[in-house]
Design a protein around this motif. Structure first.
Motif, PDB file in Angstrom:
ATOM      1  N   ARG A 175     106.034  22.154 -29.761  1.00  0.00           N
ATOM      2  CA  ARG A 175     107.140  21.767 -30.637  1.00  0.00           C
ATOM      3  C   ARG A 175     108.166  22.891 -30.738  1.00  0.00           C
ATOM      4  NH1 ARG A 175     103.456  18.621 -35.162  1.00  0.00           N
ATOM      5  NH2 ARG A 175     103.770  16.515 -34.304  1.00  0.00           N
ATOM      6  N   ARG A 178     110.063  23.078 -27.441  1.00  0.00           N
ATOM      7  CA  ARG A 178     111.093  22.035 -27.392  1.00  0.00           C
ATOM      8  C   ARG A 178     112.377  22.500 -28.092  1.00  0.00           C
ATOM      9  NH1 ARG A 178     114.958  19.783 -27.367  1.00  0.00           N
ATOM     10  NH2 ARG A 178     115.480  17.566 -27.602  1.00  0.00           N
ATOM     11  N   LEU A 205     109.026  15.629 -25.598  1.00  0.00           N
ATOM     12  CA  LEU A 205     109.470  15.752 -24.216  1.00  0.00           C
ATOM     13  C   LEU A 205     108.952  14.584 -23.380  1.00  0.00           C
ATOM     14  CD1 LEU A 205     108.678  19.543 -23.747  1.00  0.00           C
ATOM     15  CD2 LEU A 205     110.935  18.534 -24.099  1.00  0.00           C
ATOM     16  N   SER A 223     110.822  17.264 -19.848  1.00  0.00           N
ATOM     17  CA  SER A 223     112.211  17.495 -20.224  1.00  0.00           C
ATOM     18  C   SER A 223     112.566  16.638 -21.433  1.00  0.00           C
ATOM     19  CB  SER A 223     113.143  17.126 -19.053  1.00  0.00           C
ATOM     20  OG  SER A 223     114.502  17.246 -19.439  1.00  0.00           O
ATOM     21  N   PRO A 224     113.527  17.090 -22.243  1.00  0.00           N
ATOM     22  CA  PRO A 224     114.020  16.222 -23.314  1.00  0.00           C
ATOM     23  C   PRO A 224     114.713  14.980 -22.757  1.00  0.00           C
ATOM     24  CG  PRO A 224     114.606  18.514 -23.722  1.00  0.00           C
ATOM     25  CD  PRO A 224     114.107  18.436 -22.311  1.00  0.00           C
TER      26      PRO A 224
END
Length: 286
Positions: A175, A178, A205, A223-224
């Motif tokens: 987290r 991210r 993600l 990836s986001p």
């Protein structure tokens, strides 16, 4: 034997890796240490080939510096080179003795020497790149990067294995990771363990299967943003249904290794018991 803490092992591609006595495992696959860095991290992220500009890379787990060496070697071959702003995290500098005695015997040694010097000095700037080595608990460093509002284009997640080093594989850790990733950033890791993929997913993600090297199965990309080859909804449902996908928890990012491991085992046991009870209630009575 280099020291009581480390021993050197030759791998399948001719490069050497180092085994840590603390963690009881090598830093790379025995099929090919350098190849793993190139294939599962540098080429897998795909970012350095996107042209000129500025690229920020977070390398979690310096180890013996192969990720950075592979990054610089691949980067040096480009016609248009982005500026590389590299931050690499490592617990301490105890591997220094090993570094001084490792080499490739080819053109890679030019960049390996750059990486070694960066490790010894802590900071190093060159023509087109900047390297910063941060020592200490990587969880603390990640928190400080969050506080500094640092954002990265690439994260190489390359700590020791989850079973040996769960501190750097928890849901709470990811987290924070991210939070320091740009919206189009890529995280690469050699791990395909269900608890790691679920932790990465729950951290916000999207995940995709990475490539495999040698005897090691595929890694993981995250990836986001949407990734090519992202895992399907059915694959994600199957993942989340696995009891083994229960992630490590470390809300404070200060828990001891054994505490994190034990907490997950206990949570899995509770879920198994709940599922058994549910099946018993659903079973038809004679």
């Amino acid at each position: 034997m280099m020291s009581d803490m480390y021993s050197v092992i030759e791998t399948g591609d001719g490069s050497s890796t180092v085994k840590s006595e603390e963690f009881g495992e090598a830093m790379h696959t025995d099929a090919g240490a350098y190849e793993e860095s190139v294939v599962k991290h540098v080429r897998a992220c795909g970012k350095i080939r996107e042209g000129s500009g500025h690229l920020s890379i977070l390398d979690v787990g310096f180890g013996i510096g192969y990720n950075l060496c592979a990054l610089l070697v691949e980067w040096s071959r480009l016609t248009e080179k982005p500026f590389l702003d590299i931050v690499s995290l490592e617990k301490d500098n105890s591997v220094s003795e090993c570094l001084s005695k490792l080499y490739f015997g080819d053109e890679r040694d030019v960049w390996f020497e750059v990486v070694k010097n960066a490790f010894l000095k802590g900071e190093l700037e060159g023509d087109g790149y900047s390297i910063s080595i941060r020592f200490g608990d990587a969880r603390r460093t990640v928190l400080s990067l969050v506080e500094q509002h640092r954002l990265f284009d690439v994260v190489f997640q390359d700590a020791f294995s989850p079973a040996k080093n769960p501190e750097l594989w928890s849901l709470d850790y990811f987290r924070r990771i991210r939070q320091i990733m740009k919206n189009d950033a890529i995280l690469t890791t050699y791990s395909a363990a269900p608890q790691i993929r679920r932790a990465i997913s729950e951290a916000g993600l999207r995940i995709a299967k990475g490539v495999s090297t040698g005897k090691k199965k595929e890694g993981t990309l995250a990836s986001p943003s949407v990734l090519n080859g992202s895992m399907t909804q059915d694959e994600m449902r199957t993942l989340f249904d696995e009891i083994k996908s229960i992630p490590y928890k470390d809300e404070s990012l200060e828990s001891e290794r054994e505490t994190i491991l034990t907490r997950r085992i206990e949570e899995m046991a509770v879920i198994r018991e709940d599922r058994r009870d549910s099946l018993c209630r659903q079973a038809p009575r004679e």
